[in-house]
Design a protein around this motif. Sequence first.
Motif, PDB file in Angstrom:
ATOM      1  N   UNK A   9       0.823  -1.206   0.000  1.00 27.32           N
ATOM      2  CA  UNK A   9       0.000   0.000   0.000  1.00 27.32           C
ATOM      3  C   UNK A   9       0.859   1.258   0.000  1.00 27.32           C
ATOM      4  N   UNK A  10       1.900   1.257   0.812  1.00 29.62           N
ATOM      5  CA  UNK A  10       2.776   2.425   0.879  1.00 29.62           C
ATOM      6  C   UNK A  10       3.509   2.632  -0.440  1.00 29.62           C
ATOM      7  N   UNK A  11       3.975   1.559  -1.054  1.00 28.06           N
ATOM      8  CA  UNK A  11       4.662   1.667  -2.338  1.00 28.06           C
ATOM      9  C   UNK A  11       3.714   2.164  -3.420  1.00 28.06           C
ATOM     10  N   UNK A  12       2.473   1.703  -3.405  1.00 27.19           N
ATOM     11  CA  UNK A  12       1.487   2.164  -4.377  1.00 27.19           C
ATOM     12  C   UNK A  12       1.228   3.655  -4.237  1.00 27.19           C
ATOM     13  N   UNK A  13       1.174   4.123  -2.990  1.00 27.54           N
ATOM     14  CA  UNK A  13       0.978   5.557  -2.766  1.00 27.54           C
ATOM     15  C   UNK A  13       2.173   6.354  -3.272  1.00 27.54           C
ATOM     16  N   UNK A  14       3.388   5.861  -3.052  1.00 25.43           N
ATOM     17  CA  UNK A  14       4.573   6.535  -3.570  1.00 25.43           C
ATOM     18  C   UNK A  14       4.531   6.607  -5.095  1.00 25.43           C
ATOM     19  N   UNK A  15       4.147   5.507  -5.729  1.00 23.27           N
ATOM     20  CA  UNK A  15       4.053   5.482  -7.191  1.00 23.27           C
ATOM     21  C   UNK A  15       3.015   6.486  -7.689  1.00 23.27           C
ATOM     22  N   UNK A  16       1.888   6.573  -6.971  1.00 28.16           N
ATOM     23  CA  UNK A  16       0.853   7.535  -7.349  1.00 28.16           C
ATOM     24  C   UNK A  16       1.388   8.966  -7.269  1.00 28.16           C
ATOM     25  N   UNK A  17       2.087   9.287  -6.198  1.00 28.37           N
ATOM     26  CA  UNK A  17       2.601  10.644  -6.030  1.00 28.37           C
ATOM     27  C   UNK A  17       3.647  10.989  -7.085  1.00 28.37           C
ATOM     28  N   UNK A  18       4.473  10.022  -7.445  1.00 26.41           N
ATOM     29  CA  UNK A  18       5.449  10.267  -8.516  1.00 26.41           C
ATOM     30  C   UNK A  18       4.714  10.570  -9.820  1.00 26.41           C
ATOM     31  N   UNK A  19       3.668   9.818 -10.109  1.00 33.16           N
ATOM     32  CA  UNK A  19       2.882  10.058 -11.307  1.00 33.16           C
ATOM     33  C   UNK A  19       2.205  11.418 -11.294  1.00 33.16           C
ATOM     34  N   UNK A  20       1.912  11.929 -10.103  1.00 38.14           N
ATOM     35  CA  UNK A  20       1.251  13.226  -9.979  1.00 38.14           C
ATOM     36  C   UNK A  20       2.225  14.398 -10.012  1.00 38.14           C
ATOM     37  N   UNK A  21       3.515  14.101  -9.977  1.00 41.81           N
ATOM     38  CA  UNK A  21       4.487  15.180 -10.094  1.00 41.81           C
ATOM     39  C   UNK A  21       5.462  15.332  -8.943  1.00 41.81           C
ATOM     40  N   UNK A  22       5.485  14.402  -7.997  1.00 42.17           N
ATOM     41  CA  UNK A  22       6.441  14.499  -6.888  1.00 42.17           C
ATOM     42  C   UNK A  22       7.853  14.200  -7.383  1.00 42.17           C
ATOM     43  N   UNK A  23       8.781  15.069  -7.053  1.00 44.27           N
ATOM     44  CA  UNK A  23      10.196  14.844  -7.369  1.00 44.27           C
ATOM     45  C   UNK A  23      10.924  14.174  -6.214  1.00 44.27           C
ATOM     46  N   UNK A  24      10.329  14.254  -5.023  1.00 46.07           N
ATOM     47  CA  UNK A  24      10.900  13.685  -3.808  1.00 46.07           C
ATOM     48  C   UNK A  24       9.770  13.018  -3.032  1.00 46.07           C
ATOM     49  N   UNK A  25      10.043  11.849  -2.467  1.00 47.62           N
ATOM     50  CA  UNK A  25       9.118  11.198  -1.544  1.00 47.62           C
ATOM     51  C   UNK A  25       9.751  11.229  -0.159  1.00 47.62           C
TER      52      UNK A  25
END
Length: 262
Positions: free
Chosen positions: A27-43
């Motif tokens: 679940x946490x990895x999926x959320x990280x992937x979602x944020x990267x797709x939305x434009x996050x340069x840093x997690x």
Amino acid sequence: MGVLNTTPDSFSDGGSYYREGALNLGLALARAEQMVGEGAAIIDIGGESTRPGAAPVGEQEELERVVPLVEAIVAQLDVVVSVDTSTPAVITAAASAGAGMINDVRALERPGALAAAAATGLPVCLMHMQGQPQTMQRAPHYDDVVGEVRAYLQQRMQACAAAGIARQRILLDPGFGFGKTDAHNLALLRELQSLAPAGVPLLAGLSRKSMIGRLLQREVDQRLPGSLALALLAAQRGVRILRVHDVAATADVLRCLALVEG
């Protein structure tokens, strides 16, 4: 910078990635992937809640919450992983796991943290906090909040330099909501450009903060408009990294700002 708290008790997303009392890595990895797709340069991964009144977390528990997720994100996503920690062992282990940045609300003041961060060679973000999470919002006081926060951050930069952390590896965070009243937070927002020396980037965490709730009478799930307004104001005042929960919406705001400014 997208927020990914692997804690059961963070003020906004605490427990979001837990199932049956345990952290669910998928679940946490999926959320990280979602944020990267939305434009996050840093997690930014945090294994210890630092909300007002939060209880401390043991070293081993923090390691178990943070390090496996760092390894998973680094292996699968093209993004910088920041670790939100004050614990020397977590700093060292996260760097070995592939983290690219250390983000410390205690500005590397915990015993051993400064040496651990220096040994990693990673960029570090130094944040100002008056007091500790358990007590920081009990009547915080400053004679000159802007001057005192500026002086503290400069003092911590000097400590980093003495430990061998180069100036170009340092970021600064005024610590909105960390031992500050709403009036203090607003004063710091007005004077953001004066808080960091030239060439040292500022990071700001304003997303869903309780100050928005108090100023606008909004619950946590109603604070997106206020969060976006403050993100825009911070960016206009020179903040280079915005630590946010709502990545897609904030990215849209920043794109619009970039288009207007050419």
